[in-house]
Design a protein around this motif. Structure first.
Motif, PDB file in Angstrom:
ATOM      1  N   GLU A   1      10.499  -4.441  -1.722  1.00 33.98           N
ATOM      2  CA  GLU A   1      10.322  -5.876  -1.950  1.00 33.98           C
ATOM      3  C   GLU A   1       9.536  -6.519  -0.806  1.00 33.98           C
ATOM      4  OE1 GLU A   1      10.980  -7.543  -4.754  1.00 33.98           O
ATOM      5  OE2 GLU A   1      11.477  -5.545  -5.502  1.00 33.98           O
ATOM      6  N   TYR A   2       9.891  -6.156   0.431  1.00 33.47           N
ATOM      7  CA  TYR A   2       9.133  -6.663   1.578  1.00 33.47           C
ATOM      8  C   TYR A   2       7.687  -6.185   1.519  1.00 33.47           C
ATOM      9  CZ  TYR A   2      13.431  -8.159   3.870  1.00 33.47           C
ATOM     10  OH  TYR A   2      14.598  -8.772   4.180  1.00 33.47           O
ATOM     11  N   TYR A   3       7.535  -4.965   1.062  1.00 33.13           N
ATOM     12  CA  TYR A   3       6.215  -4.344   1.018  1.00 33.13           C
ATOM     13  C   TYR A   3       5.257  -5.105   0.120  1.00 33.13           C
ATOM     14  CZ  TYR A   3       3.754  -0.277   2.667  1.00 33.13           C
ATOM     15  OH  TYR A   3       2.930   0.534   3.363  1.00 33.13           O
ATOM     16  N   LYS A   4       5.775  -5.635  -0.964  1.00 32.19           N
ATOM     17  CA  LYS A   4       4.916  -6.366  -1.895  1.00 32.19           C
ATOM     18  C   LYS A   4       4.291  -7.590  -1.232  1.00 32.19           C
ATOM     19  CE  LYS A   4       7.311  -4.661  -5.939  1.00 32.19           C
ATOM     20  NZ  LYS A   4       8.363  -4.909  -6.904  1.00 32.19           N
ATOM     21  N   GLU A   5       5.016  -8.210  -0.317  1.00 33.61           N
ATOM     22  CA  GLU A   5       4.507  -9.404   0.345  1.00 33.61           C
ATOM     23  C   GLU A   5       3.815  -9.100   1.675  1.00 33.61           C
ATOM     24  OE1 GLU A   5       5.987 -13.830   1.750  1.00 33.61           O
ATOM     25  OE2 GLU A   5       7.284 -12.598   0.503  1.00 33.61           O
TER      26      GLU A   5
ATOM     27  N   VAL B   1       1.757  -1.738   7.326  1.00 36.67           N
ATOM     28  CA  VAL B   1       0.885  -0.595   7.642  1.00 36.67           C
ATOM     29  C   VAL B   1       0.321  -0.753   9.046  1.00 36.67           C
ATOM     30  CG1 VAL B   1      -1.250   0.618   7.036  1.00 36.67           C
ATOM     31  CG2 VAL B   1       0.316  -0.115   5.233  1.00 36.67           C
ATOM     32  N   LEU B   2      -0.110  -1.953   9.382  1.00 35.80           N
ATOM     33  CA  LEU B   2      -0.682  -2.210  10.708  1.00 35.80           C
ATOM     34  C   LEU B   2       0.340  -1.941  11.809  1.00 35.80           C
ATOM     35  CD1 LEU B   2      -3.221  -3.241  12.175  1.00 35.80           C
ATOM     36  CD2 LEU B   2      -2.254  -5.532  12.017  1.00 35.80           C
ATOM     37  N   VAL B   3       1.544  -2.454  11.645  1.00 35.52           N
ATOM     38  CA  VAL B   3       2.595  -2.281  12.652  1.00 35.52           C
ATOM     39  C   VAL B   3       3.007  -0.816  12.758  1.00 35.52           C
ATOM     40  CG1 VAL B   3       5.006  -2.805  13.210  1.00 35.52           C
ATOM     41  CG2 VAL B   3       3.457  -4.635  12.519  1.00 35.52           C
ATOM     42  N   ALA B   4       3.288  -0.196  11.628  1.00 35.23           N
ATOM     43  CA  ALA B   4       3.757   1.197  11.645  1.00 35.23           C
ATOM     44  C   ALA B   4       2.684   2.148  12.147  1.00 35.23           C
ATOM     45  CB  ALA B   4       4.218   1.614  10.259  1.00 35.23           C
ATOM     46  N   GLY B   5       1.427   1.838  11.884  1.00 35.21           N
ATOM     47  CA  GLY B   5       0.347   2.701  12.355  1.00 35.21           C
ATOM     48  C   GLY B   5       0.200   2.696  13.861  1.00 35.21           C
ATOM     49  N   PHE B   6       0.578   1.606  14.486  1.00 32.18           N
ATOM     50  CA  PHE B   6       0.415   1.467  15.935  1.00 32.18           C
ATOM     51  C   PHE B   6       1.671   1.843  16.706  1.00 32.18           C
ATOM     52  CE2 PHE B   6       0.222  -1.194  19.839  1.00 32.18           C
ATOM     53  CZ  PHE B   6      -0.906  -0.626  20.399  1.00 32.18           C
ATOM     54  N   THR B   7       2.819   1.615  16.120  1.00 27.34           N
ATOM     55  CA  THR B   7       4.082   1.855  16.816  1.00 27.34           C
ATOM     56  C   THR B   7       4.601   3.268  16.524  1.00 27.34           C
ATOM     57  OG1 THR B   7       5.403   0.993  14.986  1.00 27.34           O
ATOM     58  CG2 THR B   7       4.711  -0.590  16.687  1.00 27.34           C
ATOM     59  N   PRO B   8       5.672   3.679  17.192  1.00 28.42           N
ATOM     60  CA  PRO B   8       6.205   5.013  16.942  1.00 28.42           C
ATOM     61  C   PRO B   8       7.066   5.134  15.681  1.00 28.42           C
ATOM     62  CG  PRO B   8       7.363   3.984  18.774  1.00 28.42           C
ATOM     63  CD  PRO B   8       6.270   3.047  18.373  1.00 28.42           C
ATOM     64  N   LEU B   9       7.053   4.139  14.813  1.00 26.42           N
ATOM     65  CA  LEU B   9       7.759   4.271  13.538  1.00 26.42           C
ATOM     66  C   LEU B   9       7.182   5.464  12.782  1.00 26.42           C
ATOM     67  CD1 LEU B   9       7.757   0.526  12.428  1.00 26.42           C
ATOM     68  CD2 LEU B   9       9.695   1.812  13.334  1.00 26.42           C
TER      69      LEU B   9
ATOM     70  N   ALA C   1       5.370   5.032   1.077  1.00 24.48           N
ATOM     71  CA  ALA C   1       5.753   3.739   0.497  1.00 24.48           C
ATOM     72  C   ALA C   1       4.535   2.993  -0.033  1.00 24.48           C
ATOM     73  CB  ALA C   1       6.478   2.891   1.535  1.00 24.48           C
ATOM     74  N   SER C   2       3.425   3.075   0.666  1.00 27.52           N
ATOM     75  CA  SER C   2       2.200   2.394   0.225  1.00 27.52           C
ATOM     76  C   SER C   2       1.770   2.893  -1.145  1.00 27.52           C
ATOM     77  CB  SER C   2       1.074   2.613   1.236  1.00 27.52           C
ATOM     78  OG  SER C   2       1.378   2.005   2.458  1.00 27.52           O
ATOM     79  N   GLY C   3       1.826   4.197  -1.337  1.00 28.91           N
ATOM     80  CA  GLY C   3       1.488   4.757  -2.641  1.00 28.91           C
ATOM     81  C   GLY C   3       2.522   4.417  -3.696  1.00 28.91           C
ATOM     82  N   ALA C   4       3.800   4.449  -3.325  1.00 32.57           N
ATOM     83  CA  ALA C   4       4.880   4.193  -4.275  1.00 32.57           C
ATOM     84  C   ALA C   4       4.843   2.767  -4.816  1.00 32.57           C
ATOM     85  CB  ALA C   4       6.237   4.488  -3.633  1.00 32.57           C
ATOM     86  N   VAL C   5       4.491   1.798  -3.955  1.00 33.52           N
ATOM     87  CA  VAL C   5       4.462   0.397  -4.414  1.00 33.52           C
ATOM     88  C   VAL C   5       3.084  -0.010  -4.923  1.00 33.52           C
ATOM     89  CG1 VAL C   5       6.346  -0.281  -2.885  1.00 33.52           C
ATOM     90  CG2 VAL C   5       3.987  -0.618  -2.143  1.00 33.52           C
ATOM     91  N   GLY C   6       2.100   0.871  -4.798  1.00 37.62           N
ATOM     92  CA  GLY C   6       0.776   0.571  -5.331  1.00 37.62           C
ATOM     93  C   GLY C   6      -0.066  -0.342  -4.462  1.00 37.62           C
ATOM     94  N   LEU C   7       0.143  -0.307  -3.149  1.00 32.85           N
ATOM     95  CA  LEU C   7      -0.739  -1.063  -2.253  1.00 32.85           C
ATOM     96  C   LEU C   7      -2.167  -0.594  -2.504  1.00 32.85           C
ATOM     97  CD1 LEU C   7      -0.758  -3.105   0.158  1.00 32.85           C
ATOM     98  CD2 LEU C   7      -0.710  -1.126   1.664  1.00 32.85           C
ATOM     99  N   ASN C   8      -3.105  -1.500  -2.508  1.00 32.71           N
ATOM    100  CA  ASN C   8      -4.502  -1.144  -2.754  1.00 32.71           C
ATOM    101  C   ASN C   8      -4.907  -0.006  -1.808  1.00 32.71           C
ATOM    102  OD1 ASN C   8      -7.418  -1.159  -2.272  1.00 32.71           O
ATOM    103  ND2 ASN C   8      -7.432  -2.979  -3.568  1.00 32.71           N
TER     104      ASN C   8
END
Length: 192
Positions: A100-104, A110-118, A126-133
């Motif tokens: 739900e958060y991902y949709k908004e 993606v920006l935060v997780a790509g830079f941090t150690p998450l 998750a990006s693929g599962a929710v259909g992010l462009n």
């Protein structure tokens, strides 16, 4: 099990084919591999600091390609492969709420997780599962992952061995704090 994977990764960082291993593991780390690529990137840069930028570039390219593979897992193989990976990292129960958060806020996540150690693999799936462009996902992944890997390369290039402990123990905290401040800035702009 994780200790054996860690030791195996360090061994590959010292092999003659280390750059190929770095690329392959950067790809795998963004889609399913449980060990952060930093544990291979750091000793490789410390071995030859003049290769810092080359190694960061290899890591960036292969990490983004691995992110695309993770996206495909989420988009087309979520039930078979994606869900078990999400469950492995302990995000299974929270994944529906996360969607739900991902949709908004997908781009920001993606920006935060790509830079941090998450664990970036969770975000790629998750990006693929929710259909992010997929184009947006890829374009946001490049600066996010690049900033992380080039920051590590720059610190090691400038300071060498003494910065290693800082990177391994505190870089995640520092980058997370910087990203939180950035997010708060975006939120403030949105509501002010």
């Amino acid at each position: 099990m994780l200790r054996k994977l860690y030791d195996w990764t360090i061994e590959k960082a010292q092999s003659p084919a280390s750059e190929r291993w770095l690329g392959g593991l950067a790809f795998a780390e963004s889609s399913f591999f449980p060990i952060p690529i930093d544990i291979m990137l750091i000793p490789m840069i410390l071995t030859n600091r003049l290769k810092a930028w080359r190694l960061a570039t290899i890591t960036l390219i292969m990490s983004v390609l691995g992110g695309v593979a993770g996206y495909m897992i989420g988009a087309f193989l979520f039930e078979v492969i994606g869900q078990p990976i999400i469950d492995f990292y302990g995000y299974g129960e929270k994944f529906a709420e996360f969607q739900e958060y991902y949709k908004e806020y997908g781009i920001l996540i993606v920006l935060v997780a790509g830079f941090t150690p998450l664990p970036f693999k969770v975000v790629t799936i998750a990006s693929g599962a929710v259909g992010l462009n997929p184009a947006v996902f890829t374009l946001v992944s490049i600066p996010a992952r690049g900033a992380r890997f080039y920051l590590v390369a720059a610190l090691l290039y400038m300071f060498g061995e003494p910065i290693k402990d800082f990177i391994e123990k505190r870089l995640g905290l520092v980058t997370s704090a910087m990203m939180i401040l950035g997010i708060l800035g975006f939120v403030a702009i949105k509501y002010i």
